[in-house]
Design a protein around this motif. Structure first.
Motif, PDB file in Angstrom:
ATOM      1  N   SER A   2      -6.737   0.806   0.192  1.00 26.89           N
ATOM      2  CA  SER A   2      -5.508   0.178  -1.164  1.00 26.89           C
ATOM      3  C   SER A   2      -5.144  -1.677  -1.166  1.00 26.89           C
ATOM      4  O   SER A   2      -4.931  -1.854  -2.867  1.00 26.89           O
TER       5      SER A   2
ATOM      6  N   LYS B 297       5.871  10.725   1.619  1.00 22.95           N
ATOM      7  CA  LYS B 297       6.598  10.273   2.249  1.00 22.95           C
ATOM      8  C   LYS B 297       7.877   8.653   1.991  1.00 22.95           C
ATOM      9  O   LYS B 297       9.612   8.777   1.589  1.00 22.95           O
TER      10      LYS B 297
ATOM     11  N   ALA C  18      -0.226   4.548  -1.922  1.00 22.88           N
ATOM     12  CA  ALA C  18      -0.958   5.470  -1.851  1.00 22.88           C
ATOM     13  C   ALA C  18      -1.304   6.672  -0.778  1.00 22.88           C
ATOM     14  O   ALA C  18      -2.749   7.616  -0.752  1.00 22.88           O
TER      15      ALA C  18
ATOM     16  N   PRO D 163       0.898  -1.574   0.188  1.00 24.31           N
ATOM     17  CA  PRO D 163      -0.120   0.170   0.008  1.00 24.31           C
ATOM     18  C   PRO D 163       1.022   1.253  -0.053  1.00 24.31           C
ATOM     19  O   PRO D 163       1.735   1.334   1.190  1.00 24.31           O
TER      20      PRO D 163
ATOM     21  N   GLY E  45       1.046  11.616   3.815  1.00 29.50           N
ATOM     22  CA  GLY E  45       2.044  11.375   4.182  1.00 29.50           C
ATOM     23  C   GLY E  45       2.056  12.871   5.091  1.00 29.50           C
ATOM     24  O   GLY E  45       2.179  13.396   5.149  1.00 29.50           O
ATOM     25  N   ALA E  46       0.179  12.825   5.910  1.00 31.12           N
ATOM     26  CA  ALA E  46      -0.650  13.865   5.965  1.00 31.12           C
ATOM     27  C   ALA E  46       1.056  14.129   7.561  1.00 31.12           C
ATOM     28  O   ALA E  46       1.108  15.682   7.470  1.00 31.12           O
ATOM     29  N   ARG E  47       1.173  13.550   8.190  1.00 27.77           N
ATOM     30  CA  ARG E  47       1.619  14.069   9.330  1.00 27.77           C
ATOM     31  C   ARG E  47       3.549  14.181   8.926  1.00 27.77           C
ATOM     32  O   ARG E  47       3.945  15.035  10.322  1.00 27.77           O
TER      33      ARG E  47
ATOM     34  N   GLY F 196      -6.733   2.796  -2.958  1.00 29.93           N
ATOM     35  CA  GLY F 196      -8.515   4.071  -2.147  1.00 29.93           C
ATOM     36  C   GLY F 196      -8.099   4.834  -1.158  1.00 29.93           C
ATOM     37  O   GLY F 196      -7.254   5.542  -0.230  1.00 29.93           O
ATOM     38  N   THR F 197      -9.167   4.699  -0.695  1.00 27.88           N
ATOM     39  CA  THR F 197      -9.583   6.188   0.541  1.00 27.88           C
ATOM     40  C   THR F 197      -8.344   6.382   1.487  1.00 27.88           C
ATOM     41  O   THR F 197      -7.792   6.712   2.453  1.00 27.88           O
TER      42      THR F 197
END
Ligand code: CTP
Ligand code: MG
Length: 230
Positions: A83, A22, A10, A8, A13-15, A77-78
């Motif tokens: 994913s 990332k 997809a 996976p 990498g918000a954090r 996927g979301t």
């Protein structure tokens, strides 16, 4: 019986909060994603790998990895579980059987050791259901209340941190993820979906090196590990 890898890749990498996901950052000369998939492709048992990537991902096409005949892609996927489900659907089209093994490994875990992968496969290959790499907890663990103060101390005995790869039979894994989705259960790993079906995945001890890159402070640690094994 065959072994398939699912990666996976997809997430956004918000954090981590940098200019790209990332898995596309470069550490010790290669992208995190290339490091993560490396030990799986190097293992002689793995027939092929499916990488779930976001639509319009501009970084994937820049990797030479996409020219490897054993590496395929599918849409992400979301959620991570979506994913993985897409990748399993792709494997079905490629002729995966219910008894085949699937090893799901996060694109953000670049420091997997070949010996940990080997131990996972050797330990589980004659199992009925499967299991996962995990790290026994060494710290004392606290549960916080909403105000940030300690509510309770959890007994450390028997606590593990789940890692990847997580290795399960294709058919039961597809079924477990479908049930989780149908019930609106957000599963953060494959084991959780299998546990929900009443299965008891086997924990296989992993080196603590097998960290998931999450925050910027993880990068120098992962890079040091990777440089040590070059
Ligand atoms: N992942 C995925 N599809 C998603 C979300 C995550 O394939 N919809 C992947 C990530 O690319 C990563 C792995 O699942 O390889 C573990 O997820 P995580 O560490 O949470 O990565 P991100 O979701 O990218 O990071 P963040 O939660 O900080 O946004
Ligand atoms: Mg995430």
């Amino acid at each position: 019986m065959r072994f398939w890898a699912v990666i996976p890749a997809a997430g956004i990498g918000a954090r981590m909060g940098v200019d790209r996901p990332k898995q596309y950052l470069t550490l010790a000369g290669r992208t995190v994603l290339e490091h993560s998939i490396g030990p799986l492709l190097a293992h002689p048992a793995i027939a092929a790998a499916v990488v779930a990537i976001r639509q319009d991902d501009p970084w994937w096409p820049t990797l030479t990895l996409r020219n490897d005949a054993r590496v395929h892609t599918c849409a992400g996927g979301t959620e991570r579980a979506d994913s993985v489900r897409n990748a399993l659907r792709h494997l079905l089209e490629r002729g995966a059987h219910n008894d085949d093994w699937v090893l799901v490994h996060d694109a953000a875990r670049p420091c997997l050791l070949a010996e940990d992968l080997e131990r996972l496969i050797e330990t589980l290959k004659d199992e009925h259901i499967g299991g996962l790499l995990a790290v026994p907890v060494t710290d004392t663990v606290k549960r916080a209340a909403g105000d940030g103060r300690v509510e309770t101390t959890l007994p450390r005995t028997g606590l593990w941190r789940a890692a990847t790869p997580q290795m399960f039979r294709f058919g039961p894994l597809v079924h477990a993820l479908e049930v989780a989705t149908a019930e609106g259960l957000l599963v953060t790993d494959e084991s959780m979906a299998m546990e929900h079906m009443g299965h008891r995945p086997l924990l296989v001890a992993s080196s603590a090196r097998n960290l998931k890159i999450t925050h910027p402070s993880d990068l120098p640690i992962a890079e040091r590990y990777l440089e040590c094994s070059l």
